[in-house]
Design an enzyme around this catalytic site. Structure first.
Site, PDB file in Angstrom:
ATOM      1  N   ASN A   1      -3.474 -23.201  -6.805  1.00 57.12           N
ATOM      2  CA  ASN A   1      -3.837 -22.949  -8.199  1.00 57.12           C
ATOM      3  C   ASN A   1      -4.897 -21.859  -8.189  1.00 57.12           C
ATOM      4  OD1 ASN A   1      -4.696 -22.987 -10.834  1.00 57.12           O
ATOM      5  ND2 ASN A   1      -5.557 -25.058 -10.778  1.00 57.12           N
ATOM      6  N   TRP A   2      -4.488 -20.652  -8.525  1.00 56.67           N
ATOM      7  CA  TRP A   2      -5.405 -19.506  -8.429  1.00 56.67           C
ATOM      8  C   TRP A   2      -6.328 -19.380  -9.637  1.00 56.67           C
ATOM      9  CZ3 TRP A   2      -1.766 -15.122  -6.094  1.00 56.67           C
ATOM     10  CH2 TRP A   2      -1.539 -15.421  -4.751  1.00 56.67           C
ATOM     11  N   LYS A   3      -6.108 -20.190 -10.645  1.00 58.39           N
ATOM     12  CA  LYS A   3      -6.961 -20.175 -11.849  1.00 58.39           C
ATOM     13  C   LYS A   3      -7.143 -18.734 -12.373  1.00 58.39           C
ATOM     14  CE  LYS A   3      -9.006 -24.455 -10.289  1.00 58.39           C
ATOM     15  NZ  LYS A   3     -10.134 -25.373 -10.248  1.00 58.39           N
TER      16      LYS A   3
ATOM     17  N   HIS B   1      -4.220 -29.776 -16.733  1.00 58.10           N
ATOM     18  CA  HIS B   1      -5.337 -29.677 -15.774  1.00 58.10           C
ATOM     19  C   HIS B   1      -6.634 -30.053 -16.507  1.00 58.10           C
ATOM     20  CE1 HIS B   1      -8.307 -27.947 -13.075  1.00 58.10           C
ATOM     21  NE2 HIS B   1      -7.379 -27.920 -12.144  1.00 58.10           N
TER      22      HIS B   1
ATOM     23  N   GLU C   1      -9.441 -28.731 -16.525  1.00 61.20           N
ATOM     24  CA  GLU C   1     -10.107 -27.592 -17.162  1.00 61.20           C
ATOM     25  C   GLU C   1      -9.490 -27.297 -18.528  1.00 61.20           C
ATOM     26  OE1 GLU C   1      -9.760 -24.932 -13.814  1.00 61.20           O
ATOM     27  OE2 GLU C   1     -11.211 -26.166 -12.733  1.00 61.20           O
TER      28      GLU C   1
ATOM     29  N   GLU D   1      -6.569 -35.499  -9.604  1.00 64.21           N
ATOM     30  CA  GLU D   1      -7.696 -34.608  -9.361  1.00 64.21           C
ATOM     31  C   GLU D   1      -8.947 -35.166 -10.031  1.00 64.21           C
ATOM     32  OE1 GLU D   1      -6.168 -30.336  -8.500  1.00 64.21           O
ATOM     33  OE2 GLU D   1      -6.484 -30.536 -10.648  1.00 64.21           O
TER      34      GLU D   1
ATOM     35  N   GLY E   1     -13.840 -28.169  -7.241  1.00 60.25           N
ATOM     36  CA  GLY E   1     -14.765 -27.052  -7.029  1.00 60.25           C
ATOM     37  C   GLY E   1     -16.168 -27.470  -6.616  1.00 60.25           C
TER      38      GLY E   1
ATOM     39  N   SER F   1     -11.364 -29.917  -4.083  1.00 62.18           N
ATOM     40  CA  SER F   1     -12.098 -29.501  -2.874  1.00 62.18           C
ATOM     41  C   SER F   1     -11.333 -29.725  -1.576  1.00 62.18           C
ATOM     42  CB  SER F   1     -13.469 -30.178  -2.822  1.00 62.18           C
ATOM     43  OG  SER F   1     -14.268 -29.737  -3.905  1.00 62.18           O
TER      44      SER F   1
HETATM   45  P1  PGA Z   1     -10.489 -26.921  -6.018  1.00 66.34           P
HETATM   46  O1  PGA Z   1      -9.590 -26.964  -7.346  1.00 66.34           O
HETATM   47  O2  PGA Z   1      -9.556 -27.029  -4.845  1.00 66.34           O
HETATM   48  O3  PGA Z   1     -11.200 -25.597  -6.086  1.00 66.34           O
HETATM   49  O4  PGA Z   1     -11.432 -28.073  -6.086  1.00 66.34           O
HETATM   50  C1  PGA Z   1      -8.477 -27.806  -7.433  1.00 66.34           C
HETATM   51  C2  PGA Z   1      -7.870 -27.705  -8.806  1.00 66.34           C
HETATM   52  O5  PGA Z   1      -8.613 -27.551  -9.785  1.00 66.34           O
HETATM   53  O6  PGA Z   1      -6.641 -27.754  -8.952  1.00 66.34           O
END
Ligand code: PGA
Length: 250
Positions: A8-10, A94, A96, A164, A170, A208
């Site tokens: 997931n490159w966001k 997600h 976010e 998640e 993160g 993470s």
């Molecule tokens: P992360 O993000 O690996 O940077 O913790 C995972 C995600 O949000 O899908």
């Protein structure tokens, strides 16, 4: 096709990034089967990335889709549009998007239906906050998220769930792998017992994940793979995680 490791490159990337990532990834990945791997770049770069990795059948998907097919919805991208670009999956709900863009379970349910209607495999994200985790409310919160998203979704031919924990994303913190395993077991039980018309393919862990902690997670029976943010931005590290994954499955 069974997606197991999804990048997931966001909100990161560029054409230059795609080229550099591909060089790093392909020179470090030891496997020759790419069908379990997926990348979700920013939607604007889907087409370019497909060109860059053209010789390899890594699956490409989006990080989000709209809940409608067409209409006066400035800025949105539909499931049929990503299908048109050759995507096979989309991340949906997600944390976010739930937190920053106020996505509700009802909206997420509509997105799941859009995905199904366009033969896109949805990766439904669920996860508890730090406070909910501290209050031992994890199972309850996750069950509410699963039921809230799926109860009006009808028949879904395939679904991937990504667990998640919001506090693990993160942050460099990961839950104990045994605890993740029990969560995944519960998720599989809830989906299979309450939603027999939903084809649950796998339950991935996200939050993470990196090269160092990957093996301890992949050794768990109910952790079918991972959704990876930060560590997936480095093609070499994503390749190393994929190598660990393949070795753990031999
Ligand atoms: P992360 O993000 O690996 O940077 O913790 C995972 C995600 O949000 O899908």
């Amino acid at each position: 096709m069974s997606l197991r490791l999804v990048a997931n490159w966001k909100l990161n990337g560029s054409k230059e990034f795609n080229h550099h990532w591909a060089i790093e990834f392909f020179s470090n990945f030891h496997g020759n089967n790419f069908s379990s791997l997926g990348i979700a770049p920013a939607s604007l770069y889907i087409d370019h990335l497909k060109g860059v990795i053209a010789d390899h059948d890594i699956n490409i998907g989006s990080q989000n889709i709209d809940l409608e097919e067409t209409g006066a919805r400035t800025g949105e991208i539909s499931a049929s549009m990503i299908k048109d670009l050759g995507c096979v999956f989309s991340i949906i709900g997600h944390s976010e998007r739930r937190i920053l863009f106020q996505e509700t379970n009802q909206m997420i349910c509509k997105k799941l239906i859009q995905a199904e209607n366009n033969s896109i495999i949805p990766i439904l994200c669920i996860g508890e906050s730090a406070e909910e985790n501290q209050n031992n409310a994890t199972f309850e919160v996750l069950q509410q998220q699963i039921i809230g998203a799926l109860e009006n979704a009808g028949e879904l031919s395939s679904l991937i769930i990504a667990y998640e924990p919001v506090w693990a994303i993160g942050s460099g913190k990961t839950p104990n792998p045994e605890d993740v395993n029990s969560v995944h077991e519960m998720v599989k039980d809830v989906v299979q017992s309450r939603f027999p018309k939903i084809g649950l393919q796998s339950v991935l862990y996200g939050g993470s994940v990196n090269f160092k902690n990957a093996l301890s997670l992949f050794e768990q029976k109910n952790i079918d793979g991972a959704l990876i943010g930060g560590a997936s931005l480095d093609g070499k590290e994503f390749a190393s995680i994929a190598n660990v994954f393949n070795e753990s499955r031999i």
